[in-house]
Design an enzyme around this catalytic site. Structure first.
Site, PDB file in Angstrom:
ATOM      1  N   ASP A 211       0.719  -1.149  -0.091  1.00 44.16           N
ATOM      2  CA  ASP A 211       0.085  -0.131  -0.115  1.00 44.16           C
ATOM      3  C   ASP A 211       0.849   1.154  -0.029  1.00 44.16           C
ATOM      4  O   ASP A 211       1.622   1.288  -0.953  1.00 44.16           O
ATOM      5  CB  ASP A 211      -0.899   0.108   1.311  1.00 44.16           C
ATOM      6  CG  ASP A 211      -2.194   0.758   1.019  1.00 44.16           C
ATOM      7  OD1 ASP A 211      -2.216   1.710  -0.009  1.00 44.16           O
ATOM      8  OD2 ASP A 211      -2.898   1.123   2.062  1.00 44.16           O
ATOM      9  N   ASP A 215       1.520   6.625   6.256  1.00 46.10           N
ATOM     10  CA  ASP A 215       0.213   7.451   6.320  1.00 46.10           C
ATOM     11  C   ASP A 215      -0.155   7.993   7.716  1.00 46.10           C
ATOM     12  O   ASP A 215       0.314   7.324   8.615  1.00 46.10           O
ATOM     13  CB  ASP A 215      -1.101   6.199   6.162  1.00 46.10           C
ATOM     14  CG  ASP A 215      -1.336   6.031   4.622  1.00 46.10           C
ATOM     15  OD1 ASP A 215      -0.337   6.214   3.758  1.00 46.10           O
ATOM     16  OD2 ASP A 215      -2.183   4.835   4.414  1.00 46.10           O
ATOM     17  N   ARG A 267       1.986  11.347  -4.498  1.00 42.11           N
ATOM     18  CA  ARG A 267       2.130  11.675  -2.934  1.00 42.11           C
ATOM     19  C   ARG A 267       3.160  11.704  -1.994  1.00 42.11           C
ATOM     20  O   ARG A 267       3.761  10.969  -1.388  1.00 42.11           O
ATOM     21  CB  ARG A 267       1.269  10.243  -2.412  1.00 42.11           C
ATOM     22  CG  ARG A 267      -0.166  10.183  -2.928  1.00 42.11           C
ATOM     23  CD  ARG A 267      -1.101   9.122  -2.134  1.00 42.11           C
ATOM     24  NE  ARG A 267      -2.197   8.984  -2.759  1.00 42.11           N
ATOM     25  CZ  ARG A 267      -3.370   8.117  -2.277  1.00 42.11           C
ATOM     26  NH1 ARG A 267      -2.713   7.460  -1.196  1.00 42.11           N
ATOM     27  NH2 ARG A 267      -4.440   7.990  -2.709  1.00 42.11           N
TER      28      ARG A 267
END
Length: 389
Positions: A211, A215, A267
């Site tokens: 993933d 985060d 990102r």
């Protein structure tokens, strides 16, 4: 600190080391010189040949929204050494990383006796007031589950190589305070912060996970992400859970002295709702974009080095949705350097994106021309406990 009797002689080396610590503690360290090859965080501890005898000095060197991590040092800290690379997510054995990070109550400083690769069977739920310090060993957390900081505070993750993380099978896992938790289908991130606060992620190497690499979500805030090497990955860093999670409006994250690339697509970071101060980072190209966002986040990009890819997107920024396609959002570029046609679309007003650091958080942002030097040692350091890092 206790006073030192005048009769005790302090060597020049010790006096210099004490001065460095004082500068880091007060946030008044001077601008990093381009010739030093070190940024303000590294200069606080890496010059000392005795760093391994005083590992907790590291906690005085953090800056940015995490502030000084001094709650991870001082009285009551237990030092724990990982000697066993195995993992049992239900009944961890003493000597394993999971035992030290979840079952020891109070403050704990974790180190590693030797080089090792740890394959976690379930995400490692790190407790509050924990420092995981990989300096002096080559430590890989790889090819299994990885790290999760869930409802915790005052955590340092330093000096690890985290890669090839995979989504675990749902099931029970031991958590902080010996509490059994049932984890659903999630994960695949190298490091996931969920409702965590006052976290410092420093000098780690992260790549090729199922993933994301990092985060920061669901109300997590007061986070500093520094000196890391992010490479060989698509969706690198997410700040903010989803468009509907408005509690992330209080999120504050500092992203400094990191190396993004090669082979990072997007990102770096993507921000929702909150505020990000992105300074003195080295962007070695990108696929889609470098810095993106949605839901009206505020971003200050300061003295970064952006090198656009030779072909493909030259745009540093990407916005999704929002009134007027984000034209009213506060995204400012201050003293950045753009190479190979890199372009940053600024919006909003420059005065509204100041980080407003307090004394323990502030630092002097260096010249973008020195970014290659500041980030030359990004990632997990190859350190010997018998010499300087």
């Amino acid at each position: 600190m206790a006073s030192v009797p005048a009769s005790i002689h302090i060597s020049r080396h010790l006096a210099f080391s004490l001065l460095l610590v004082l500068l880091c503690n007060t946030g008044l360290a001077t601008r990093t010189r381009r010739s030093s090859g070190m940024n303000v965080i590294d200069r606080c501890w890496r010059r000392s040949p005795n760093w391994a005898r005083n590992r907790q000095q590291l906690a005085t060197c953090s800056v940015g929204f995490a502030g000084k991590m001094t709650n991870n040092m001082g009285r009551g800290v237990r030092h724990y050494t990982v000697t066993d690379p195995s993992d049992d997510p239900i009944k961890p054995r003493q000597g394993t990383l999971r035992y030290g990070a979840t079952l020891i109550r109070g403050k704990v400083w974790i180190t590693f006796r030797r080089d090792m690769q740890i394959k976690l069977k379930k995400p490692l739920l790190v407790s509050s007031f924990t420092a995981i310090d990989g300096r002096g060993a080559n430590v890989h957390i790889a090819r299994g589950a990885c790290l999760m900081l869930y409802r915790v505070r005052d955590v340092i993750i330093h000096g690890l190589r985290i890669h090839h993380c995979q989504k675990p099978i749902p099931g029970p896992v031991i958590g902080p305070g010996s509490k059994m938790m049932e984890l659903g289908t999630s994960g695949g991130d190298a490091i996931a912060l969920v409702k965590a606060t006052k976290v410092w992620i420093d000098h780690n190497t992260l790549y090729r996970c199922q993933d994301g690499l990092l985060d920061v979500t669901r109300g997590s805030t007061d986070v500093t992400i520094s000196n890391n090497w992010f490479r060989d990955h698509d969706k690198v860093m997410l700040l903010g859970h989803d468009d509907g999670y408005v509690r992330d409006k209080r999120m504050r994250v500092t992203v400094i002295f990191n190396h993004f690339g090669p082979n990072c697509i997007q990102r770096m970071p993507r921000v929702r709702h909150g505020y990000a101060h992105i300074a003195n980072n080295f962007y070695q190209g990108w696929g889609d974009y470098a810095i993106g966002g949605s839901m009206n986040p505020s971003i200050k990009s300061q003295a970064n080095l952006f090198i656009a890819p030779k072909s493909g997107s030259k745009s540093v920024t990407w916005r999704f949705g929002g009134e007027g396609s984000g034209r009213s959002w506060n995204w400012r570029s201050v003293n950045d350097i753009f190479i190979n046609g890199a372009q940053f679309e600024q919006t909003g007003y420059s005065g509204s994106v100041r980080p407003n650091y307090n004394r323990q958080q502030r630092f002097v942002v260096g010249d973008a021309k020195a970014v290659r030097s500041f980030t030359r040692s990004s990632g997990a350091l190859r350190c010997s406990t018998r010499s300087r890092c």
